[in-house]
Design an enzyme around this catalytic site. Structure first.
Site, PDB file in Angstrom:
ATOM      1  N   ARG A  42       0.839  -1.201   0.000  1.00 21.14           N
ATOM      2  CA  ARG A  42       0.000   0.000   0.000  1.00 21.14           C
ATOM      3  C   ARG A  42       0.872   1.249   0.000  1.00 21.14           C
ATOM      4  O   ARG A  42       1.967   1.258   0.550  1.00 21.14           O
ATOM      5  CB  ARG A  42      -0.906  -0.015   1.235  1.00 21.14           C
ATOM      6  CG  ARG A  42      -2.007   1.041   1.235  1.00 21.14           C
ATOM      7  CD  ARG A  42      -3.011   0.758   2.348  1.00 21.14           C
ATOM      8  NE  ARG A  42      -2.401   0.934   3.658  1.00 21.14           N
ATOM      9  CZ  ARG A  42      -2.449   2.069   4.357  1.00 21.14           C
ATOM     10  NH1 ARG A  42      -3.059   3.124   3.854  1.00 21.14           N
ATOM     11  NH2 ARG A  42      -1.897   2.139   5.543  1.00 21.14           N
ATOM     12  N   ASN A  52       7.679   0.865   0.852  1.00 24.27           N
ATOM     13  CA  ASN A  52       7.831  -0.312   0.002  1.00 24.27           C
ATOM     14  C   ASN A  52       8.737  -0.106  -1.200  1.00 24.27           C
ATOM     15  O   ASN A  52       9.233  -1.084  -1.767  1.00 24.27           O
ATOM     16  CB  ASN A  52       6.454  -0.784  -0.467  1.00 24.27           C
ATOM     17  CG  ASN A  52       5.611  -1.304   0.682  1.00 24.27           C
ATOM     18  OD1 ASN A  52       6.019  -2.191   1.403  1.00 24.27           O
ATOM     19  ND2 ASN A  52       4.429  -0.723   0.865  1.00 24.27           N
ATOM     20  N   ARG A 101      -5.722  -2.583  -6.037  1.00 23.06           N
ATOM     21  CA  ARG A 101      -6.719  -2.866  -5.002  1.00 23.06           C
ATOM     22  C   ARG A 101      -7.776  -1.771  -4.944  1.00 23.06           C
ATOM     23  O   ARG A 101      -7.533  -0.618  -5.343  1.00 23.06           O
ATOM     24  CB  ARG A 101      -6.048  -3.014  -3.645  1.00 23.06           C
ATOM     25  CG  ARG A 101      -5.334  -1.755  -3.194  1.00 23.06           C
ATOM     26  CD  ARG A 101      -4.802  -1.873  -1.783  1.00 23.06           C
ATOM     27  NE  ARG A 101      -3.721  -2.833  -1.671  1.00 23.06           N
ATOM     28  CZ  ARG A 101      -3.085  -3.090  -0.535  1.00 23.06           C
ATOM     29  NH1 ARG A 101      -3.443  -2.457   0.568  1.00 23.06           N
ATOM     30  NH2 ARG A 101      -2.095  -3.954  -0.488  1.00 23.06           N
ATOM     31  N   SER A 110      -7.735  -1.180   6.982  1.00 20.48           N
ATOM     32  CA  SER A 110      -7.861  -2.422   6.200  1.00 20.48           C
ATOM     33  C   SER A 110      -6.825  -3.440   6.669  1.00 20.48           C
ATOM     34  O   SER A 110      -5.668  -3.105   6.903  1.00 20.48           O
ATOM     35  CB  SER A 110      -7.672  -2.150   4.712  1.00 20.48           C
ATOM     36  OG  SER A 110      -8.616  -1.213   4.233  1.00 20.48           O
ATOM     37  N   SER A 112      -4.614  -7.122   6.185  1.00 14.50           N
ATOM     38  CA  SER A 112      -4.003  -7.894   5.098  1.00 14.50           C
ATOM     39  C   SER A 112      -4.980  -8.930   4.566  1.00 14.50           C
ATOM     40  O   SER A 112      -5.075  -9.149   3.351  1.00 14.50           O
ATOM     41  CB  SER A 112      -2.728  -8.579   5.592  1.00 14.50           C
ATOM     42  OG  SER A 112      -1.751  -7.634   5.959  1.00 14.50           O
ATOM     43  N   GLN A 133       5.646 -10.801   2.684  1.00  9.24           N
ATOM     44  CA  GLN A 133       5.742  -9.463   3.244  1.00  9.24           C
ATOM     45  C   GLN A 133       6.869  -8.685   2.572  1.00  9.24           C
ATOM     46  O   GLN A 133       8.011  -9.151   2.515  1.00  9.24           O
ATOM     47  CB  GLN A 133       6.016  -9.540   4.754  1.00  9.24           C
ATOM     48  CG  GLN A 133       4.952 -10.305   5.529  1.00  9.24           C
ATOM     49  CD  GLN A 133       3.723  -9.473   5.837  1.00  9.24           C
ATOM     50  OE1 GLN A 133       3.381  -8.570   5.093  1.00  9.24           O
ATOM     51  NE2 GLN A 133       3.071  -9.771   6.929  1.00  9.24           N
ATOM     52  N   ARG A 191      15.957 -21.048  36.151  1.00  7.45           N
ATOM     53  CA  ARG A 191      16.126 -20.468  34.818  1.00  7.45           C
ATOM     54  C   ARG A 191      17.008 -21.383  33.967  1.00  7.45           C
ATOM     55  O   ARG A 191      18.134 -21.713  34.361  1.00  7.45           O
ATOM     56  CB  ARG A 191      16.778 -19.092  34.916  1.00  7.45           C
ATOM     57  CG  ARG A 191      15.921 -18.041  35.599  1.00  7.45           C
ATOM     58  CD  ARG A 191      16.695 -16.759  35.849  1.00  7.45           C
ATOM     59  NE  ARG A 191      17.102 -16.125  34.621  1.00  7.45           N
ATOM     60  CZ  ARG A 191      16.424 -15.168  33.998  1.00  7.45           C
ATOM     61  NH1 ARG A 191      15.264 -14.754  34.499  1.00  7.45           N
ATOM     62  NH2 ARG A 191      16.867 -14.633  32.887  1.00  7.45           N
TER      63      ARG A 191
END
Length: 436
Positions: A42, A52, A101, A110, A112, A133, A191
């Protein structure tokens, strides 16, 4: 959750290109299954604007995962879902088809899944969709190849990537007086040492395979599902600006740089105007032409020559150089200058044929639209800072430095780094073969 199983012989067949979607991916009736890769990109990223397509180690962020998806040879189609024109241009330049889209799934709210469901609804022929991704730049083709086999060979309905973490988790206490907490995955009185604890599997967000049926049900994980474990060095995610420099260092070391074999690069072709120089031709009072270039770039040329890489300088038809300038450049750099004609690609092919070289053995530093074809075909290619969009999208590396300001030196270092990595990988592969 079902633990990942590996069939090494099947994996090696896929890596060698002997198994492809058209040959192997069929359902129970023998019908070929359409396997699609889908990257959501997007344009309205809030943390990092246009994240992106921001350059990461010389490549648009989305380019890293698109290159891995295309080179995996496992998908019948590779797509980017976007609402932004510039992202669409970059996606197509890196070999993807584009799904524009709808506004309904392009909002901040929105999810994914909303976007993937819209894509699936509009493309009913797709049987399996892999949501990759864009913010996972250390993804390799082998990760996708091995994960997809869990669906195609072992009939899982969903497969997603995870990374193993050794982190102790605590429940957040309520704010105010008497804040308290409690351990979630350890006993404080005992631990465990790291070597005595298998750790926990955490989603790393790199990819999610799911069948069409699951997606229609509103699920990316469900049915018969499996995980694919990626090593921590490949589990890189980028959300905010502070992640960027760390991711850049990781991707230079662990990223996938394409099918080219940098260890066999034999020839670097460098455009003079805008590549070796800043594109300016100076005139003296007497009318003599002069060029300026950086000593960093001439050192970069020598670095390549010391590693057996021939360097040839190119003078274009649009920006021809006088014979005197060509002679002086050869004297200063030790490289011949080749004057190109109108058909740049034909002239470059002639040089390659004379030397018996293929495109995978050629690196190309170009600067403008006439270089686009060679930038696309060359095994390694680069453009300097502020190159035009067409050349920038065609190149496999974008320099941080400008022409005449160290771009050639930067590209030379990039070539040598990849050659070093390739040699190390070959040695590791040799060790692995003897181990098995």
């Amino acid at each position: 959750m079902t633990e990942r199983k590996r069939n090494l012989s099947d994996v090696e067949d896929v890596r060698d290109g002997e198994v492809s979607g058209s040959k192997k991916f069929k359902d129970g009736t023998g019908k070929k299954r359409h396997i699609a890769a889908l990257v959501l990109a997007r344009g309205g990223s809030k943390g990092i604007p246009l994240k992106n397509i921001k350059m990461l180690a010389g490549v648009p962020l989305v380019g890293w995962v698109l290159r891995a998806a295309v080179d995996s040879n496992m998908f019948d189609s590779v797509w980017v879902s976007t609402d932004h024109d510039e992202i669409e241009k970059v996606a197509r330049a890196w070999g993807a088809q584009v799904h524009r889209r709808s506004p309904e799934v392009s909002q901040d709210s929105s999810s994914s899944l909303d976007t993937i469901q819209e894509f699936s609804r509009l493309n009913p022929e797709m049987d399996v969709i892999c949501n990759i991704q864009a913010t996972s730049p250390c993804l390799h083709p082998s990760h996708l190849q091995e994960a997809l086999q869990l669906i195609t060979l072992q009939d899982f309905q969903s497969v997603f990537s995870v990374v193993r973490r050794h982190q102790f988790r605590w429940q957040e206490g309520k704010k105010g007086a008497g804040v308290s907490t409690r351990p979630l995955n350890l006993d404080p009185a005992c631990r465990p040492r790291r070597q005595d604890w298998d750790g926990e599997l955490c989603e790393n967000g790199s990819f999610y395979f799911a069948t069409r049926e699951l997606i229609q049900q509103g699920l990316l994980q469900g049915g018969k599902m499996a995980y694919y474990e990626m090593l921590p060095e490949f589990s890189v995610d980028i959300d905010v600006d502070i992640d960027w420099p760390v991711a850049e260092q990781r991707v230079l070391r662990f990223g996938y740089f394409g099918r080219a074999q940098p260890e066999v690069v034999r020839l670097l072709l460098c455009v003079v105007c805008g590549g070796l120089t800043d594109g300016q031709v100076l005139l003296s009072a007497s009318g003599e032409e002069m060029l300026s270039f950086s000593t960093r770039d001439t050192r970069g040329i020598r670095m390549l020559q010391e590693e057996g890489v021939e360097v040839v300088l190119l003078s274009s038809m649009e920006e021809p150089l006088s014979s005197a300038l060509c002679e002086r450049l050869t004297q200063r750099t030790g490289c011949p200058v080749r004057q190109l004609g109108a058909d740049v690609q034909a002239d470059v092919r002639a040089m390659m044929a004379k030397r018996g070289l293929g495109w995978n053995e050629v690196a190309y530093l170009g600067n403008d639209e006439q270089d686009v074809t060679c930038l696309t075909l060359a095994g390694l290619s680069a453009v300097p800072l502020h190159a035009p969009t067409g050349a920038l999208n065609a190149a496999k590396y974008s320099c941080h430095s400008g022409g005449g300001r160290g771009a050639l030196r930067e590209f030379a270092e990039h070539i040598l780094l990849l050659k070093k990595k390739a040699k190390a990988q070959l040695e590791q592969d040799r060790i692995n073969r003897h181990t098995f």
